[in-house]
Design a protein around this motif. Structure first.
Motif, short mmCIF file in Angstrom:
data_model
loop_
_atom_site.label_atom_id
_atom_site.label_comp_id
_atom_site.label_asym_id
_atom_site.label_seq_id
_atom_site.Cartn_x
_atom_site.Cartn_y
_atom_site.Cartn_z
N GLY A 97 57.27 18.02 100.16
CA GLY A 97 58.25 18.89 100.53
C GLY A 97 57.71 20.30 99.46
N ALA A 98 56.27 20.55 99.33
CA ALA A 98 56.29 21.52 98.37
C ALA A 98 56.44 22.91 99.08
CB ALA A 98 54.70 21.54 97.96
N VAL A 99 57.06 23.85 98.51
CA VAL A 99 57.45 25.20 99.16
C VAL A 99 56.00 26.18 99.38
CG1 VAL A 99 59.83 25.41 98.36
CG2 VAL A 99 57.89 26.40 96.83
N MET A 100 54.92 25.63 98.64
CA MET A 100 53.79 26.28 98.88
C MET A 100 52.56 25.33 98.48
SD MET A 100 53.80 28.90 95.57
CE MET A 100 54.28 28.48 93.95
N SER A 101 51.59 25.77 98.60
CA SER A 101 50.22 24.81 98.56
C SER A 101 49.93 25.18 96.99
CB SER A 101 48.99 25.52 99.38
OG SER A 101 48.08 24.82 98.88
N PRO A 102 49.14 24.05 96.44
CA PRO A 102 48.93 24.30 94.96
C PRO A 102 48.01 25.64 94.63
CG PRO A 102 48.61 22.00 95.40
CD PRO A 102 49.28 22.86 96.76
N VAL A 103 47.17 25.98 96.05
CA VAL A 103 46.21 27.10 95.69
C VAL A 103 47.05 28.30 95.73
CG1 VAL A 103 44.50 25.82 97.00
CG2 VAL A 103 45.98 27.40 98.41
N ASP A 104 48.27 28.56 96.08
CA ASP A 104 48.90 29.44 95.90
C ASP A 104 49.54 29.83 94.47
OD1 ASP A 104 48.60 30.27 98.76
OD2 ASP A 104 50.46 28.66 99.28
N LEU A 105 49.54 28.85 93.48
CA LEU A 105 49.88 29.17 92.27
C LEU A 105 48.96 30.05 91.67
CD1 LEU A 105 50.45 25.37 91.20
CD2 LEU A 105 52.16 27.06 91.50
N PRO A 106 49.41 30.95 90.38
CA PRO A 106 48.57 31.92 89.76
C PRO A 106 47.37 31.13 89.25
CG PRO A 106 50.80 31.90 88.89
CD PRO A 106 50.77 30.52 89.93
N PRO A 107 46.21 31.71 89.08
CA PRO A 107 45.03 31.26 88.50
C PRO A 107 45.32 30.41 87.20
CG PRO A 107 44.64 33.38 88.40
CD PRO A 107 46.27 33.06 89.10
N MET A 108 45.98 30.71 86.41
CA MET A 108 46.46 30.08 85.14
C MET A 108 46.95 28.81 85.39
SD MET A 108 46.05 30.77 81.75
CE MET A 108 46.05 32.64 81.58
N ALA A 109 47.57 28.57 86.41
CA ALA A 109 48.16 27.24 86.81
C ALA A 109 47.00 26.43 87.34
CB ALA A 109 49.20 27.32 87.80
N ARG A 110 46.44 27.12 88.45
CA ARG A 110 45.34 26.43 89.14
C ARG A 110 44.07 25.97 88.24
NH1 ARG A 110 42.89 29.91 92.23
NH2 ARG A 110 44.28 31.72 92.11
N LYS A 111 43.89 26.55 87.11
CA LYS A 111 42.74 25.92 86.23
C LYS A 111 43.30 24.69 85.54
CE LYS A 111 42.07 28.03 82.29
NZ LYS A 111 41.79 28.91 81.01
#
Length: 515
Positions: A97-111
């Motif tokens: 039940g995530a409120v958004m996709s992991p790809v919507d995180l800031p690039p500092m998080a996605r890396k």
């Protein structure tokens, strides 16, 4: 199932959210697991503390609904021994039940995310003590996964055959933890021989991906421990690669742009004289701390609520902080100054630091750099010239957070006193207030770090003195406008762990506003 190996299963489809959220398996750096979880599963409501500086009631934190184990499952992965080694490695999360996709995180998080995959189903196995016996002989633990996968393969194929062309399509199976990969793929291949499914690994070749995440009943890292739950889902090539994993890890690293300058001259280091560096390229990693702060929805909503009748109705939320000047304390090389100018459009930004400021930061419209210590008379006079302030930020390298906060409060107390003195000799129509409302304060708290326990102990101390410090700032601002009792103020604040913060850093964000 044969007697002695009986494990009942409950197949169920996970509840889906909107197109931007959903259920995911995520493999990320251990140090970032909590930050990623909190972003994908924020608590209900907001986690800001609020109080009135002149009030007598205690500060009561909000009571958000806690994130339950059912919403975020952390599947154990090997941890190296040692104080510092225990911080390395990866955490495997199942987020429901995530409120958004992991790809919507800031690039500092996605890396920091090595792998992610959508899951849509879970298989729950009844409690099992891991030691069934047949004729008095203990069953080998390595056999637990095989019968589960035999049944699971049929479920997967039922879903997969709706869109899979056995003649032309290729299938990839991603298994986490990877220690189960060989057995899962072998069992799947054996069970699907009659369907002639072709397996492949190359993103350019496969058409479908099956994501399988296995949760065992044991925290010990023996080979194939007893299985408790299995999560799985199917994605097509574009969903899994182009829209997901090709925006994570090294792909996201390329989005975190940093163009540092020469620390002695502030000039860009470039073979063609600096022309290859964009004027707005971040000069430091710290830039991404402050940029994340002003992406906080709750902060933006609180700023937006500060309605000013003199503003046009279409004025942006962030522009409400441009009613006064901005000040960056400990500014060098200028990453936070860039955010104040480029993101918030603050008309006048004062950067105070004895060090060099990057040349392309000084060149920004409205930036004034003073090379001096914060507590110096020169700094006090300089700060008074550009008051009032609507944004105060500080990312100075001071290891004692309490000393830093006291120093900031004392500095603005001296500035306020100077404004009162000089105000008597100036035109009364001039605004001699020290702050403009709403006022936003952002300070990086750098904590001593030996163990995670030491971080928590220092955070407890910080939580004790932060309210008193914020009360000083609030009363300082209200007293500069005359009788402080006539100004109804509210302070909202929180301490958070930003993605660009180090393991031992936390960020204090506070918003001071008139009621």
């Amino acid at each position: 199932w044969q007697r002695g190996e009986m494990v009942s299963q409950n197949f169920e489809r996970l509840q889906q959210t909107d197109d931007n959220g959903g259920n995911y398996g995520i493999l990320c750096h251990r140090q970032y697991a909590d930050r990623i979880r909190e972003s994908l599963l924020p608590p209900d409501g907001n986690n800001w503390l609020k109080f009135a500086p002149t009030g007598t009631f205690p500060i009561k934190p909000p009571q958000p609904k806690e994130i339950t184990d059912d919403k975020c499952i952390v599947i154990p992965t090997p941890v190296e021994k040692g104080q510092r080694k225990s911080r390395t490695g990866y955490s495997l999360l199942v987020i429901k039940g995530a409120v958004m996709s992991p790809v919507d995180l800031p690039p500092m998080a996605r890396k920091q995310i090595s792998w992610a995959g959508r899951v849509s189903h879970q298989v729950v196995l009844d409690d099992y003590d891991g030691c069934d016996e047949i004729g008095g002989t203990s069953i080998n633990e390595n056999r637990h996964l095989q019968p589960i996968m035999k049944s699971l393969t049929l479920e997967i194929w039922t879903e997969l055959e709706k869109s899979f062309d056995t003649e032309n399509d290729f299938l990839r199976i991603d298994v986490q933890p990877k220690s189960f990969s060989s057995e899962v793929r072998t069992t799947f291949n054996n069970e699907m021989k009659h369907n002639a499914i072709k397996l492949a690994c190359s993103p350019s070749k496969v058409s479908h991906v099956v994501n399988i995440i296995i949760q065992s009943t044991s925290n010990s890292h023996v080979q194939s421990p007893p299985i408790h739950k299995v999560y799985w889902g199917i994605s097509n090539n574009k969903e899994h690669f182009e829209h997901m994993n090709q925006r994570l890890n090294d792909y996201a690293t390329s989005e975190v742009v940093m163009k540092p300058t020469d620390p002695k001259t502030g000039l860009d280091s470039c073979s063609d004289g600096g022309n290859c560096v964009r004027w707005d390229a971040p000069v430091s990693r710290a830039y991404y701390k402050l940029s994340q702060v002003f992406e906080d929805d709750n902060l933006l909503q609180m700023i937006a609520s500060q309605h000013n009748k003199s503003e046009p109705s279409h004025a942006s939320t962030k522009s409400k902080l441009s009613n006064g000047s901005g000040v960056d304390l400990g500014a060098s090389p200028g990453g936070w100054t860039q955010v104040l100018c480029n993101t918030l459009s603050i008309p006048t930004v004062v950067a105070v630091d004895p060090g060099i400021l990057a040349h392309r930061v000084i060149s920004l419209h409205g930036v004034h750099h003073l090379r001096a210590e914060l507590s110096s008379e020169e700094s006090i006079n300089f700060l008074a010239q550009h008051a009032p302030y609507s944004v105060i930020v500080c990312d100075a390298s001071v290891s004692n957070a309490n000393e830093l906060l006291v120093k900031i409060a004392e500095t603005f107390d001296r500035v306020a006193s100077l404004l009162k003195e000089t105000g008597n000799d100036c035109d009364k129509s001039l605004d001699r207030n020290i702050f403009a409302w709403p006022l936003c304060l952002v300070v990086t708290l750098k904590l001593p770090y030996k163990t995670e326990g030491s971080i928590n102990r220092n955070l407890e101390k910080v939580n004790d003195y932060i309210p008193d410090y914020l009360r000083q700032i609030a009363l300082l601002g209200s007293s500069s406008q005359g009788d402080s009792s006539s100004v109804a103020m509210e302070v909202s604040f929180k301490i958070c762990h930003l993605f660009a913060n180090s393991a031992s850093e936390r960020t204090l964000i506070a918003l001071f506003s008139k009621k």
